[in-house]
Design a protein around this motif. Structure first.
Motif, PDB file in Angstrom:
ATOM      1  N   ILE A 156       4.436 -65.482   6.436  1.00 37.05           N
ATOM      2  CA  ILE A 156       5.341 -66.246   7.305  1.00 37.05           C
ATOM      3  C   ILE A 156       5.463 -67.691   6.802  1.00 37.05           C
ATOM      4  CG2 ILE A 156       5.570 -67.225   9.626  1.00 37.05           C
ATOM      5  CD1 ILE A 156       6.337 -64.338   9.590  1.00 37.05           C
ATOM      6  N   TYR A 157       4.347 -68.260   6.407  1.00 37.63           N
ATOM      7  CA  TYR A 157       4.306 -69.625   5.883  1.00 37.63           C
ATOM      8  C   TYR A 157       5.259 -69.770   4.687  1.00 37.63           C
ATOM      9  CZ  TYR A 157       2.074 -73.646   3.487  1.00 37.63           C
ATOM     10  OH  TYR A 157       1.809 -74.832   2.861  1.00 37.63           O
ATOM     11  N   ILE A 158       5.182 -68.818   3.765  1.00 42.77           N
ATOM     12  CA  ILE A 158       6.038 -68.868   2.566  1.00 42.77           C
ATOM     13  C   ILE A 158       7.510 -68.733   2.945  1.00 42.77           C
ATOM     14  CG2 ILE A 158       6.630 -67.637   0.433  1.00 42.77           C
ATOM     15  CD1 ILE A 158       3.620 -66.884   0.249  1.00 42.77           C
ATOM     16  N   VAL A 159       7.815 -67.789   3.867  1.00 42.90           N
ATOM     17  CA  VAL A 159       9.204 -67.570   4.278  1.00 42.90           C
ATOM     18  C   VAL A 159       9.758 -68.811   4.982  1.00 42.90           C
ATOM     19  CG1 VAL A 159      10.687 -66.233   5.835  1.00 42.90           C
ATOM     20  CG2 VAL A 159       8.991 -65.066   4.406  1.00 42.90           C
ATOM     21  N   VAL A 160       8.967 -69.444   5.840  1.00 44.82           N
ATOM     22  CA  VAL A 160       9.421 -70.641   6.563  1.00 44.82           C
ATOM     23  C   VAL A 160       9.748 -71.766   5.585  1.00 44.82           C
ATOM     24  CG1 VAL A 160       8.660 -72.490   8.108  1.00 44.82           C
ATOM     25  CG2 VAL A 160       8.249 -70.101   8.728  1.00 44.82           C
ATOM     26  N   ILE A 161       8.858 -71.996   4.622  1.00 45.43           N
ATOM     27  CA  ILE A 161       9.084 -73.070   3.657  1.00 45.43           C
ATOM     28  C   ILE A 161      10.325 -72.793   2.813  1.00 45.43           C
ATOM     29  CG2 ILE A 161       8.111 -74.329   1.706  1.00 45.43           C
ATOM     30  CD1 ILE A 161       6.806 -74.859   4.462  1.00 45.43           C
ATOM     31  N   ILE A 162      10.498 -71.554   2.371  1.00 49.57           N
ATOM     32  CA  ILE A 162      11.684 -71.197   1.583  1.00 49.57           C
ATOM     33  C   ILE A 162      12.945 -71.361   2.421  1.00 49.57           C
ATOM     34  CG2 ILE A 162      12.889 -69.293   0.430  1.00 49.57           C
ATOM     35  CD1 ILE A 162      10.153 -68.257  -0.474  1.00 49.57           C
ATOM     36  N   GLY A 163      12.880 -70.912   3.705  1.00 47.95           N
ATOM     37  CA  GLY A 163      14.034 -71.032   4.597  1.00 47.95           C
ATOM     38  C   GLY A 163      14.432 -72.478   4.828  1.00 47.95           C
ATOM     39  N   LEU A 164      13.440 -73.346   5.065  1.00 48.62           N
ATOM     40  CA  LEU A 164      13.740 -74.764   5.263  1.00 48.62           C
ATOM     41  C   LEU A 164      14.270 -75.398   3.987  1.00 48.62           C
ATOM     42  CD1 LEU A 164      10.687 -75.887   7.446  1.00 48.62           C
ATOM     43  CD2 LEU A 164      13.060 -75.593   8.191  1.00 48.62           C
ATOM     44  N   GLY A 165      13.809 -74.887   2.846  1.00 43.90           N
ATOM     45  CA  GLY A 165      14.279 -75.421   1.580  1.00 43.90           C
ATOM     46  C   GLY A 165      15.751 -75.187   1.346  1.00 43.90           C
ATOM     47  N   LEU A 166      16.311 -74.182   1.982  1.00 40.85           N
ATOM     48  CA  LEU A 166      17.757 -73.929   1.863  1.00 40.85           C
ATOM     49  C   LEU A 166      18.567 -75.021   2.541  1.00 40.85           C
ATOM     50  CD1 LEU A 166      17.793 -70.073   2.565  1.00 40.85           C
ATOM     51  CD2 LEU A 166      17.850 -71.230   0.345  1.00 40.85           C
ATOM     52  N   PHE A 167      17.959 -75.682   3.530  1.00 38.87           N
ATOM     53  CA  PHE A 167      18.647 -76.759   4.240  1.00 38.87           C
ATOM     54  C   PHE A 167      18.315 -78.121   3.636  1.00 38.87           C
ATOM     55  CE2 PHE A 167      18.550 -73.311   7.270  1.00 38.87           C
ATOM     56  CZ  PHE A 167      19.794 -73.372   7.881  1.00 38.87           C
ATOM     57  N   SER A 168      16.992 -78.312   3.348  1.00 41.19           N
ATOM     58  CA  SER A 168      16.589 -79.622   2.842  1.00 41.19           C
ATOM     59  C   SER A 168      15.280 -79.482   2.073  1.00 41.19           C
ATOM     60  CB  SER A 168      16.412 -80.620   3.991  1.00 41.19           C
ATOM     61  OG  SER A 168      15.813 -81.818   3.536  1.00 41.19           O
ATOM     62  N   VAL A 169      15.309 -79.725   0.762  1.00 39.37           N
ATOM     63  CA  VAL A 169      14.111 -79.606  -0.063  1.00 39.37           C
ATOM     64  C   VAL A 169      13.063 -80.654   0.324  1.00 39.37           C
ATOM     65  CG1 VAL A 169      13.202 -79.752  -2.416  1.00 39.37           C
ATOM     66  CG2 VAL A 169      15.349 -78.538  -1.965  1.00 39.37           C
ATOM     67  N   PRO A 170      13.445 -81.918   0.545  1.00 32.94           N
ATOM     68  CA  PRO A 170      12.420 -82.898   0.946  1.00 32.94           C
ATOM     69  C   PRO A 170      11.731 -82.543   2.261  1.00 32.94           C
ATOM     70  CG  PRO A 170      14.398 -84.019   0.193  1.00 32.94           C
ATOM     71  CD  PRO A 170      14.749 -82.571   0.307  1.00 32.94           C
ATOM     72  N   PHE A 171      12.523 -82.085   3.236  1.00 29.40           N
ATOM     73  CA  PHE A 171      11.916 -81.729   4.519  1.00 29.40           C
ATOM     74  C   PHE A 171      11.024 -80.494   4.363  1.00 29.40           C
ATOM     75  CE2 PHE A 171      11.974 -79.553   8.681  1.00 29.40           C
ATOM     76  CZ  PHE A 171      11.386 -80.557   9.430  1.00 29.40           C
ATOM     77  N   ALA A 172      11.458 -79.545   3.539  1.00 30.02           N
ATOM     78  CA  ALA A 172      10.635 -78.353   3.287  1.00 30.02           C
ATOM     79  C   ALA A 172       9.302 -78.762   2.661  1.00 30.02           C
ATOM     80  CB  ALA A 172      11.373 -77.374   2.374  1.00 30.02           C
ATOM     81  N   PHE A 173       9.346 -79.734   1.742  1.00 26.78           N
ATOM     82  CA  PHE A 173       8.108 -80.216   1.120  1.00 26.78           C
ATOM     83  C   PHE A 173       7.213 -80.895   2.148  1.00 26.78           C
ATOM     84  CE2 PHE A 173       5.676 -83.449  -1.235  1.00 26.78           C
ATOM     85  CZ  PHE A 173       4.984 -82.602  -2.106  1.00 26.78           C
ATOM     86  N   MET A 174       7.816 -81.672   3.040  1.00 33.22           N
ATOM     87  CA  MET A 174       7.034 -82.328   4.085  1.00 33.22           C
ATOM     88  C   MET A 174       6.394 -81.295   5.017  1.00 33.22           C
ATOM     89  SD  MET A 174       8.188 -85.187   6.915  1.00 33.22           S
ATOM     90  CE  MET A 174       8.972 -83.990   7.995  1.00 33.22           C
ATOM     91  N   MET A 175       7.151 -80.252   5.385  1.00 32.10           N
ATOM     92  CA  MET A 175       6.605 -79.194   6.236  1.00 32.10           C
ATOM     93  C   MET A 175       5.515 -78.410   5.504  1.00 32.10           C
ATOM     94  SD  MET A 175       7.947 -79.344   9.213  1.00 32.10           S
ATOM     95  CE  MET A 175       7.643 -77.730   9.904  1.00 32.10           C
ATOM     96  N   LEU A 176       5.689 -78.279   4.191  1.00 32.44           N
ATOM     97  CA  LEU A 176       4.668 -77.621   3.387  1.00 32.44           C
ATOM     98  C   LEU A 176       3.334 -78.342   3.532  1.00 32.44           C
ATOM     99  CD1 LEU A 176       3.816 -75.597   1.107  1.00 32.44           C
ATOM    100  CD2 LEU A 176       4.511 -77.360  -0.512  1.00 32.44           C
ATOM    101  N   LEU A 177       3.393 -79.671   3.451  1.00 32.66           N
ATOM    102  CA  LEU A 177       2.173 -80.468   3.576  1.00 32.66           C
ATOM    103  C   LEU A 177       1.616 -80.413   5.000  1.00 32.66           C
ATOM    104  CD1 LEU A 177       3.160 -83.626   1.482  1.00 32.66           C
ATOM    105  CD2 LEU A 177       1.755 -81.681   0.786  1.00 32.66           C
ATOM    106  N   MET A 178       2.504 -80.507   6.004  1.00 28.86           N
ATOM    107  CA  MET A 178       2.040 -80.500   7.398  1.00 28.86           C
ATOM    108  C   MET A 178       1.427 -79.152   7.781  1.00 28.86           C
ATOM    109  SD  MET A 178       4.897 -82.647   9.536  1.00 28.86           S
ATOM    110  CE  MET A 178       3.897 -82.539  11.009  1.00 28.86           C
ATOM    111  N   MET A 179       2.074 -78.065   7.389  1.00 26.77           N
ATOM    112  CA  MET A 179       1.566 -76.742   7.763  1.00 26.77           C
ATOM    113  C   MET A 179       0.327 -76.363   6.958  1.00 26.77           C
ATOM    114  SD  MET A 179       5.126 -74.662   8.416  1.00 26.77           S
ATOM    115  CE  MET A 179       4.302 -73.219   9.053  1.00 26.77           C
ATOM    116  N   THR A 180       0.136 -77.055   5.818  1.00 25.42           N
ATOM    117  CA  THR A 180      -1.096 -76.833   5.067  1.00 25.42           C
ATOM    118  C   THR A 180      -2.311 -77.228   5.891  1.00 25.42           C
ATOM    119  OG1 THR A 180       0.050 -77.199   2.973  1.00 25.42           O
ATOM    120  CG2 THR A 180      -2.342 -77.429   2.944  1.00 25.42           C
TER     121      THR A 180
END
Length: 598
Positions: A156-180
């Motif tokens: 789920i973590y991987i799918v969420v990050i990939i999904g957010l990356g379709l909208f915004s790569v910087p925000f997806a990276f930030m969520m990657l760090l937060m959800m880590t």
């Protein structure tokens, strides 16, 4: 210290030979479980996403119903899919785990059975209780509460990050760090903080098993020494220590879970702020997407919240895996007798042969038996003597097939005893030092030798061993309950009941493993006379440590240093063998009498 603990956990699971084989055996079912678990959480999050979009869109009074038709269908689809996938996932995951633990239990019992004759030497009773009572259940929870949820959460973590990356790569990276923080940092902290306490608690619980078995097995000595209060106090102190650790563990869990909820609330706020910026130019449609994204966050709590708690339990599972892997290997496949063994009939028994047998309990240690050879023809009565540790009982276990020689063979009619499998009980009956009597009637205890025997046949054997008249006069007669461990009857009477079992079992070979130990001389001689009279015509192998009753044997063998040191008939040995004559006198105390006469 923490790095060392992590390395130990990884090393134990890497070297595991008990659990890992089942990952491959039930691999397809495992993949199905993971897929269903992923779909359950995906449907939950997607349901909230489409519901949020649908509610917000409907509130804006769309001009055409077709504008909300797709969200309506998706909401219904995900709404039905979530409980459906959840139900099937639970069924499948429990089916997978129960299949695996069932095989594990079979393997465990066969492993313990393989070492059953050495329990006293190799294992503490408390350790065996811990394995039987807890370790398999811990491994079951390892999958249901740790492995499955963790893998699904990472998906789920991987799918969420990939999904957010379709909208915004910087925000997806930030969520990657937060959800880590949730999927890596908090589980690691839980493992290092709570894991140590859980491991200490499990060790303390295992110690409680040891204390409990010591208290139960030694209750008489505690009472006689007047220290009953000491054992109770000691056990209660140990229990308090376990409860103290449990309180600290739960306190940490509550604090961690609270921080986890705060973190997800913060995550929802961050998503709300991000969506308000991303979709602000979308006029009336902006609110639809904001609601959809924010609401989709909340089902993720179900996906990620269990990970820290589950990870902290790895230390418990490590101990269980380590303990199981320390047990001897045991195959899952049933051992079947060979065709030669199946073709045998106990009525055709001719001889038992021990041929050049070599055996030692540990590699590179002294041989308990060393090139030992014996031949016992049908109907012979053989006494095997020797001092403690000479290998008498070891030889008896090998005749039963409980132990295998490192070299040489033991055969019945030229068929190795191990090839008979469980059918060995049709060939060799055993009466040992402490035959176990169950807390049921005399009839049922004796019928253990032949479950298909009638009451009349059982009663007949009881008369043969000299117990029939006595038991018949009891208030409940042959239905008298013998009580736990045969407490209703004396030691000699318990041995006679065991003899009745053997008579009912009707094996051609009877192994007597010091059955008269602990009996007074008069009772011992009476029991021996009964044994030999009742077993007339049987092949008898009598393992004993002294010479009373040996004159009724056809041959005597004295084992020393793993080999036959003395062999012959009792009468000829007594006439011609000086060493046997000396043993005979020592056994009867004649030397001591002579010394006292001086």
């Amino acid at each position: 210290m923490h790095n060392q603990q992590l390395k130990q956990i990884l090393a134990v699971f890497k070297q595991d030979t008990w659990v890992r084989p089942f990952m491959k055996k039930y691999g397809k079912l495992l993949y199905l479980v993971l897929f269903l678990g992923f779909m359950t959480l995906f449907c939950g999050s997607a349901l909230m996403f489409t519901s949020g979009f649908l509610i917000s869109k409907s509130a804006s009074q769309p001009e055409n119903i077709m504008l909300v038709y797709v969200p309506i269908v998706l909401t219904r689809g995900f709404g039905i899919g979530r409980p459906a996938f959840r139900y099937v996932e639970r069924l499948t995951s429990h089916n997978w785990v129960l299949k695996m633990t069932s095989d594990l239990r079979v393997r465990l019992y066969r492993s313990l059975e393989k070492e059953a004759v050495f329990f006293k030497e190799k294992y503490k009773t408390g350790d065996i209780l811990a394995v039987l009572a807890e370790d398999i259940d811990h491994l079951q929870n390892l999958y249901l509460r740790t492995i499955f949820p963790t893998i699904i959460s990472w998906l789920i973590y991987i799918v969420v990050i990939i999904g957010l990356g379709l909208f915004s790569v910087p925000f997806a990276f930030m969520m990657l760090l937060m959800m880590t923080v949730v999927v890596v940092l908090m589980p690691l902290v839980s493992l290092l903080v709570n894991g140590v306490k859980m491991e200490r608690q499990k060790t303390a619980r295992n110690h409680l098993y040891d204390q409990l078995t010591d208290a139960v097995l030694g209750v008489g000595d505690w009472l006689f020494s007047g220290r009953r209060e000491d054992i109770v106090s000691s056990y209660e102190d140990s229990e308090r220590a376990v409860r103290k650790d449990e309180y600290q563990i739960k306190r940490f869990d509550r604090m961690r879970d609270f921080l986890l909820q705060v973190f997800f609330a913060l995550l929802a706020v961050v998503v709300l702020i991000w969506t308000s910026f991303v979709f602000k130019g979308n006029q009336g449609g902006a609110a639809n997407w904001i609601a959809a994204f924010v609401l989709a966050i909340f089902p993720l709590v179900d996906a990620f919240a269990p990970i820290p708690a589950a990870t902290s339990e790895l230390t418990i599972y490590k101990d269980s895996v380590k303990r199981l892997n320390a047990l001897p290997e045991a195959e899952l496949e049933d051992t079947k007798p060979t065709s030669a063994a199946v073709a045998l009939s106990k009525e055709t028994f001719e001889e038992l042969k021990v041929n050049q047998v070599v055996f030692s309990y540990e590699p590179d240690t002294k041989k308990v038996l060393n090139q030992l050879s014996l031949t016992v023809p049908k109907g012979e009565k053989l006494a095997i003597l020797g001092k403690s540790g000479a290998g008498k009982s070891t030889l008896g276990r090998m005749i039963r097939g409980d132990l295998l020689p490192q070299s040489g063979s033991i055969t019945l009619n030229e068929v190795p005893v191990q090839q008979l499998g469980e059918d060995i009980s049709q060939w060799v009956g055993v009466i040992n030092q402490s035959p176990h009597l169950f807390n049921t009637s005399v009839l049922n205890n004796v019928r253990l030798g032949n479950p298909s025997a009638t009451d009349e046949e059982v009663i007949k054997t009881l008369y043969q061993v000299g117990l029939g008249k006595m038991i018949e006069q009891l208030p409940d007669g042959f239905h008298t309950v013998v009580e736990e461990a045969g407490g209703r009857f004396s030691g000699g009477e318990q041995q006679r009941i065991a003899l009745a079992r053997i008579l009912l079992q009707n094996t051609p070979v009877v192994l007597l493993d010091e059955p008269t130990v602990g009996l007074d001389p008069v009772t011992e001689q009476t029991l021996l006379d009964t044994l030999f009279d009742a077993l007339e015509g049987k092949t008898i192998i009598w393992i004993t440590h002294h010479l009373q009753g040996v004159d009724q044997m056809d041959h005597v063998v004295f084992i020393e240093d793993g080999q036959v040191a003395i062999k012959g008939t009792p009468h000829k040995l007594l006439e011609n063998n000086p060493r046997y004559q000396k043993l005979y006198k020592l056994d009867r105390g004649e030397n001591q009498d002579a010394e006292r006469g001086r």
